[in-house]
Enzyme design. Structure first.
Site, PDB file in Angstrom:
ATOM      1  N   ASP A 125       6.069 -11.291  -0.182  1.00 59.85           N
ATOM      2  CA  ASP A 125       7.446 -12.023   0.577  1.00 59.85           C
ATOM      3  C   ASP A 125       7.894 -13.122   0.729  1.00 59.85           C
ATOM      4  O   ASP A 125       8.929 -13.661   0.533  1.00 59.85           O
ATOM      5  CB  ASP A 125       7.564 -11.646   1.631  1.00 59.85           C
TER       6      ASP A 125
ATOM      7  N   ARG B  48       8.961 -14.065  -2.860  1.00 64.20           N
ATOM      8  CA  ARG B  48      10.104 -14.454  -2.824  1.00 64.20           C
ATOM      9  C   ARG B  48      11.278 -15.257  -2.034  1.00 64.20           C
ATOM     10  O   ARG B  48      12.577 -15.440  -2.929  1.00 64.20           O
ATOM     11  CB  ARG B  48      10.368 -12.943  -2.511  1.00 64.20           C
TER      12      ARG B  48
ATOM     13  N   ILE C  66       0.348  -1.603  -9.975  1.00 59.93           N
ATOM     14  CA  ILE C  66      -0.137  -2.683  -9.635  1.00 59.93           C
ATOM     15  C   ILE C  66      -1.309  -3.512 -10.368  1.00 59.93           C
ATOM     16  O   ILE C  66      -1.822  -4.535 -10.951  1.00 59.93           O
ATOM     17  CB  ILE C  66      -0.392  -3.291  -8.365  1.00 59.93           C
TER      18      ILE C  66
ATOM     19  N   GLN D 273     -12.763   3.681   3.006  1.00 61.88           N
ATOM     20  CA  GLN D 273     -13.250   2.650   2.849  1.00 61.88           C
ATOM     21  C   GLN D 273     -13.699   1.647   3.703  1.00 61.88           C
ATOM     22  O   GLN D 273     -14.987   0.377   2.645  1.00 61.88           O
ATOM     23  CB  GLN D 273     -11.708   2.039   1.990  1.00 61.88           C
TER      24      GLN D 273
ATOM     25  N   HIS E  11       4.694  -6.747   6.995  1.00 59.71           N
ATOM     26  CA  HIS E  11       4.631  -6.391   5.203  1.00 59.71           C
ATOM     27  C   HIS E  11       5.621  -5.518   5.327  1.00 59.71           C
ATOM     28  O   HIS E  11       5.617  -4.278   5.016  1.00 59.71           O
ATOM     29  CB  HIS E  11       3.575  -6.364   4.311  1.00 59.71           C
TER      30      HIS E  11
HETATM   31  P1  NAX Z   1       0.364   3.831  -8.501  1.00 61.64           P
HETATM   32  O1  NAX Z   1       1.482   4.798  -7.568  1.00 61.64           O
HETATM   33  O2  NAX Z   1       1.137   3.137  -9.517  1.00 61.64           O
HETATM   34  O3  NAX Z   1      -0.460   3.393  -8.066  1.00 61.64           O
HETATM   35  C1  NAX Z   1      -1.581   3.677  -6.867  1.00 61.64           C
HETATM   36  C2  NAX Z   1      -2.822   4.407  -7.640  1.00 61.64           C
HETATM   37  O4  NAX Z   1      -3.958   4.153  -6.152  1.00 61.64           O
HETATM   38  C3  NAX Z   1      -2.984   5.524  -8.088  1.00 61.64           C
HETATM   39  O5  NAX Z   1      -3.679   5.041  -9.653  1.00 61.64           O
HETATM   40  C4  NAX Z   1      -3.485   6.670  -7.027  1.00 61.64           C
HETATM   41  O6  NAX Z   1      -4.808   7.114  -7.888  1.00 61.64           O
HETATM   42  C5  NAX Z   1      -4.700   5.253  -6.728  1.00 61.64           C
HETATM   43  N1  NAX Z   1      -5.347   5.667  -4.732  1.00 61.64           N
HETATM   44  C6  NAX Z   1      -4.194   6.566  -4.386  1.00 61.64           C
HETATM   45  N2  NAX Z   1      -5.111   7.135  -3.579  1.00 61.64           N
HETATM   46  C7  NAX Z   1      -6.559   6.455  -3.844  1.00 61.64           C
HETATM   47  C8  NAX Z   1      -7.780   6.292  -2.558  1.00 61.64           C
HETATM   48  N3  NAX Z   1      -8.055   7.211  -1.767  1.00 61.64           N
HETATM   49  N4  NAX Z   1      -8.939   5.095  -3.623  1.00 61.64           N
HETATM   50  C9  NAX Z   1      -8.287   4.979  -5.015  1.00 61.64           C
HETATM   51  N5  NAX Z   1      -7.095   5.364  -5.326  1.00 61.64           N
HETATM   52  C10 NAX Z   1      -6.447   5.898  -4.573  1.00 61.64           C
HETATM   53  O7  NAX Z   1       1.415   2.361  -6.863  1.00 61.64           O
HETATM   54  P2  NAX Z   1       1.418   0.658  -7.251  1.00 61.64           P
HETATM   55  O8  NAX Z   1       2.701   0.164  -7.872  1.00 61.64           O
HETATM   56  O9  NAX Z   1       0.036   0.353  -7.887  1.00 61.64           O
HETATM   57  O10 NAX Z   1       1.415   0.541  -5.744  1.00 61.64           O
HETATM   58  C11 NAX Z   1      -0.175   0.466  -4.708  1.00 61.64           C
HETATM   59  C12 NAX Z   1       0.204   0.162  -3.552  1.00 61.64           C
HETATM   60  O11 NAX Z   1       0.727  -1.047  -3.252  1.00 61.64           O
HETATM   61  C13 NAX Z   1       0.581   1.085  -2.734  1.00 61.64           C
HETATM   62  O12 NAX Z   1       1.238   1.510  -1.400  1.00 61.64           O
HETATM   63  C14 NAX Z   1       2.599   0.258  -2.712  1.00 61.64           C
HETATM   64  O13 NAX Z   1       3.543   0.191  -1.644  1.00 61.64           O
HETATM   65  C15 NAX Z   1       1.881  -1.265  -2.419  1.00 61.64           C
HETATM   66  N6  NAX Z   1       2.848  -2.296  -2.503  1.00 61.64           N
HETATM   67  C16 NAX Z   1       2.367  -3.962  -1.871  1.00 61.64           C
HETATM   68  C17 NAX Z   1       3.277  -4.721  -1.973  1.00 61.64           C
HETATM   69  C18 NAX Z   1       2.870  -5.509  -0.743  1.00 61.64           C
HETATM   70  O14 NAX Z   1       3.594  -6.560  -1.036  1.00 61.64           O
HETATM   71  N7  NAX Z   1       2.205  -5.570  -0.039  1.00 61.64           N
HETATM   72  C19 NAX Z   1       3.648  -5.010  -2.670  1.00 61.64           C
HETATM   73  C20 NAX Z   1       3.750  -4.610  -3.937  1.00 61.64           C
HETATM   74  C21 NAX Z   1       3.355  -2.433  -3.355  1.00 61.64           C
HETATM   75  O15 NAX Z   1       4.466  -2.520  -3.248  1.00 61.64           O
END
Ligand code: NAX
Length: 343
Positions: free
Chosen positions: A173, A176, A30, A126, A201
């Site tokens: 959402d 969508r 993201i 955080q 969510h």
């Molecule tokens: P990724 O796994 O590609 O990226 C997550 C990043 O967070 C990684 O680079 C990781 O190193 C970093 N991270 C982990 N722990 C951390 C911490 N303590 N401090 C700082 N960085 C940290 O996931 P991505 O596809 O980018 O999704 C990120 C989050 O968005 C996930 O939890 C996902 O479920 C959530 N989403 C939420 C959505 C919503 O509508 N609210 C939709 C999209 C997405 O599913």
């Protein structure tokens, strides 16, 4: 690149002081969609420079360095500076906007409560760091899942920061749902308004078709297939994330980044007359939702940039049942992380 760039356009016109935007999980997928759009002006417009503070965990700092090189290579006129860091105090210093994206994805064999606990701990630290370091006008939007409860934890650990500064994202959402209704009605998604996502969510979220409108007419008068609205429509919206994972082999990223941008823009700009948008906020007991829960509701922003919950919307029996089920899930999530919420 790190540090400060001169805030001048190529033509020598000096622009406003930069706004600091902190983004966690910046090296993730993201993040990869989000950073470049913010740096190009998608949130704050073409005359507002931004300083990006990119927060990652140590193992991802190498990948983050690559993303920072690409930001450099865009030579964005609005990018006043970039600070990649694994230090929360440095990362949230002076932030007016914090987008909390980073979290640990659910792995095989992990129960929902395990995930709540693991990710919850990220958001205590955080929240505290935001309270210590952010600017007085901070707005925090939590995207990392489970986003409502992560937001609840951050808010409760950010002593001294007003509760109305915390949000969890349900805009993807909403977008969508609008796109599904538009496709069914044969209109552009732009024609769909008043679409509220209620609750969590998660798969219990309720996309409210009863109050939604298409070109000003209630959706239920435009789409007369009630069975489709009650079943296929809701399920498609609830399961859209899984459908994308199945098709793409990776979870939604560009659309999630886009929704984060939409969320902040909606919070900063006055809402069109009669309309509302979806974001999860701290409930003050509206619509029978327990006070203190972070629940998605219909929100408006006024001319001064203050938001409020739109009250008095019709909740029929069908909607009531759906909202109650999602709120019950939020209660259970709060219970599961009660040790992370200071009394
Ligand atoms: P990724 O796994 O590609 O990226 C997550 C990043 O967070 C990684 O680079 C990781 O190193 C970093 N991270 C982990 N722990 C951390 C911490 N303590 N401090 C700082 N960085 C940290 O996931 P991505 O596809 O980018 O999704 C990120 C989050 O968005 C996930 O939890 C996902 O479920 C959530 N989403 C939420 C959505 C919503 O509508 N609210 C939709 C999209 C997405 O599913």
């Amino acid at each position: 690149m790190t540090g400060q760039r001169p805030t001048a356009k190529g033509n020598g016109i000096v622009m406003k002081d930069p706004i600091t935007v902190s983004i966690t999980g910046a090296a993730g997928q993201i993040g990869y969609s989000l950073l470049f759009r913010i740096a190009s002006g998608a949130i704050f417009g073409p005359d507002q420079p931004v300083h990006l503070k990119l927060i990652e965990i140590e193992p991802a700092m190498g990948a983050l360095a690559g993303t920072v090189m690409e930001l450099d290579d865009c030579a964005f006129p609005l990018l006043a500076g970039v600070t990649p860091t694994a230090d929360l105090d440095e990362g949230f210093a002076g932030a007016s906007l914090a987008l909390l994206v980073g979290s640990i994805p659910r792995k095989e064999g992990m129960e929902r409560n395990d995930l709540l606990g693991i990710n919850g701990k990220i958001f205590t630290g955080q929240g505290e760091a935001i309270a210590r370091n952010a600017a007085g006008d901070i707005r925090v939007v939590v995207i990392g899942n489970p986003c409502n409860t992560n937001c609840l934890i951050a808010m409760n650990n950010a002593s001294g920061v007003d509760r109305d500064r915390f949000f969890a994202m349900t805009r993807l959402d909403e977008n969508r749902a609008k796109s599904q209704l538009a496709a069914k009605a044969g209109v552009h998604a732009n024609a769909v308004s008043n679409l509220c996502i209620w609750g969590n969510h998660s798969a219990t979220q309720y996309p409210d078709f009863v109050n939604a409108r298409i070109a000003g007419t209630p959706v239920t008068e435009v789409i007369e297939d009630r069975a489709w609205l009650e079943d296929d429509f809701i399920t498609t919206v609830q399961q859209r994330g899984s459908a994308i994972i199945k098709a793409r082999g990776a979870s939604s990223a560009a659309s999630a980044a886009n929704a984060a941008i939409d969320t902040v823009r909606s919070l900063l700009t006055p809402t069109a007359e009669g309309d509302w948008f979806s974001v999860a906020v701290c409930s003050a007991g509206q619509y029978g939702i327990d006070s203190g829960l972070i629940a998605s509701m219909p929100i408006r922003t006024d001319d001064n940039g203050n938001w409020s919950v739109v009250e008095g919307i019709e909740i029929d029996d069908f909607s009531r049942g759906k909202i109650d089920a999602s709120v019950q899930e939020l209660r259970e999530e709060r219970e599961a992380v009660s040790d992370l919420i200071p009394a």
